[in-house]
Design a protein around this motif. Sequence first.
Motif, PDB file in Angstrom:
ATOM      1  N   LEU A 124       0.827  -1.202   0.000  1.00  0.00           N
ATOM      2  CA  LEU A 124       0.000   0.000   0.000  1.00  0.00           C
ATOM      3  C   LEU A 124       0.865   1.256   0.000  1.00  0.00           C
ATOM      4  O   LEU A 124       0.564   2.226  -0.705  1.00  0.00           O
ATOM      5  N   PHE A 139       2.090   1.934  -3.415  1.00  0.00           N
ATOM      6  CA  PHE A 139       1.020   2.493  -4.240  1.00  0.00           C
ATOM      7  C   PHE A 139       0.839   3.982  -3.951  1.00  0.00           C
ATOM      8  O   PHE A 139       0.736   4.809  -4.872  1.00  0.00           O
ATOM      9  N   LEU A 140       0.798   4.333  -2.661  1.00  0.00           N
ATOM     10  CA  LEU A 140       0.592   5.722  -2.276  1.00  0.00           C
ATOM     11  C   LEU A 140       1.739   6.608  -2.745  1.00  0.00           C
ATOM     12  O   LEU A 140       1.522   7.703  -3.284  1.00  0.00           O
ATOM     13  N   ALA A 164       1.687   7.398  -6.285  1.00  0.00           N
ATOM     14  CA  ALA A 164       0.688   8.398  -6.646  1.00  0.00           C
ATOM     15  C   ALA A 164       1.062   9.784  -6.147  1.00  0.00           C
ATOM     16  O   ALA A 164       0.262  10.717  -6.223  1.00  0.00           O
ATOM     17  N   SER A 183      -5.624   0.089   5.624  1.00  0.00           N
ATOM     18  CA  SER A 183      -5.254  -0.979   4.703  1.00  0.00           C
ATOM     19  C   SER A 183      -6.347  -2.034   4.608  1.00  0.00           C
ATOM     20  O   SER A 183      -7.019  -2.350   5.588  1.00  0.00           O
ATOM     21  N   GLU A 242      -8.564   1.770   2.049  1.00  0.00           N
ATOM     22  CA  GLU A 242      -7.785   1.544   0.833  1.00  0.00           C
ATOM     23  C   GLU A 242      -8.703   1.363  -0.367  1.00  0.00           C
ATOM     24  O   GLU A 242      -8.441   1.912  -1.452  1.00  0.00           O
ATOM     25  N   ALA A 243      -9.787   0.611  -0.194  1.00  0.00           N
ATOM     26  CA  ALA A 243     -10.712   0.379  -1.302  1.00  0.00           C
ATOM     27  C   ALA A 243     -11.344   1.678  -1.781  1.00  0.00           C
ATOM     28  O   ALA A 243     -11.467   1.928  -2.993  1.00  0.00           O
ATOM     29  N   ARG A 287      -8.701   3.758  -3.708  1.00  0.00           N
ATOM     30  CA  ARG A 287      -8.436   3.250  -5.058  1.00  0.00           C
ATOM     31  C   ARG A 287      -9.609   3.559  -5.996  1.00  0.00           C
ATOM     32  O   ARG A 287      -9.406   3.853  -7.178  1.00  0.00           O
ATOM     33  N   THR A 288     -10.833   3.510  -5.483  1.00  0.00           N
ATOM     34  CA  THR A 288     -12.002   3.841  -6.295  1.00  0.00           C
ATOM     35  C   THR A 288     -11.972   5.304  -6.695  1.00  0.00           C
ATOM     36  O   THR A 288     -12.249   5.658  -7.855  1.00  0.00           O
ATOM     37  N   LEU A 314      -9.377   7.220  -6.974  1.00  0.00           N
ATOM     38  CA  LEU A 314      -8.298   7.477  -7.927  1.00  0.00           C
ATOM     39  C   LEU A 314      -8.647   6.990  -9.321  1.00  0.00           C
ATOM     40  O   LEU A 314      -8.119   7.480 -10.314  1.00  0.00           O
ATOM     41  N   GLY A 370      -5.562   5.613 -12.008  1.00  0.00           N
ATOM     42  CA  GLY A 370      -4.781   6.232 -10.937  1.00  0.00           C
ATOM     43  C   GLY A 370      -4.665   7.727 -11.062  1.00  0.00           C
ATOM     44  O   GLY A 370      -3.811   8.341 -10.428  1.00  0.00           O
TER      45      GLY A 370
END
Length: 296
Positions: free
Chosen positions: A226, A229-230, A233, A251, A279-280, A283-284, A286, A290
């Motif tokens: 995670l 990923f962050l 971005a 998370s 987290e979900a 991500r949605t 973004l 992304g």
Amino acid sequence: MIFPASDTLLAPAPASTVDPEEPDFVVVDVETACARVSSICQIGIVGFRQGREIFAFETLVDPRDEFSTFNIRIHGISPEHVAGKPTFGDIHGVISRHLTGRVTVAHSNFDKGALSAACRLGALDLIETTWLDSVRVAKRAWPQLSSHRLNVLSRHLGIRHRHHDALSDARAAGMVIVRAMEETGIDLQGWMARPGKPGKAPSAADEGPLKGERVAILGEPRDGALAQFLAGAGARVLTSVGATTTLLVISARQPYGRWVTAEAQHRKAEQLGVAIVTEAELRTRLGADGRGPVRA
């Protein structure tokens, strides 16, 4: 008197009567006669396998030491109860056979320290076992509780328990481990594993939808997937929630279940007015590429 009636006590189990099944773990609890932790006056040991009790051992012990009024008031055991009972040296072999080479649970480090002190005082071999603190387990499994004392946990979990009776305390601590495994899905080996120190957080990308965000993560180390990923971005990943934190991301791997809101970092974020998102959800927001907006 807190000390239980004699018909509720198990006699010390000779080796030939102990269940031949190998336990997944054993639990030990001791009571002491005075402030000296070596002054063990009662010990209880319970073995668990696949979530059930398979053997129990309990005995009063003559500590060959004074009894303080304070300790008698706590557990109800007084000098007349231990008259003629075995000394710690007499039962050291039995204790060692039950604990050596196994995972031994105790509720806090008190019992571990008491056994070590009694062994040193009697010039006896230290008991070689692998310790697991059920307090540490309980704090992670039920972080919403204001106290993780054994009597509080027993009430919360509906466990029958007589506080400060060594056998009852051992049984209750064992059930705390069983219930924690059921609650969290973390098995015994998972509870035994000590989390390693997380590595350095990844550096933030120069550009991205999270550029300028200072993000803390709840439920995953700062060098995990995670975090990668962050940072990719554009976010700067922080060690924990602080005054400069702009976003707390929970998370998808968080181990706290429905009690995640009781975790210290979550409470601190709420107090500071930090935005909190799963987290979900993040991500949605973004989007698949992304590049979408971060905040609703």
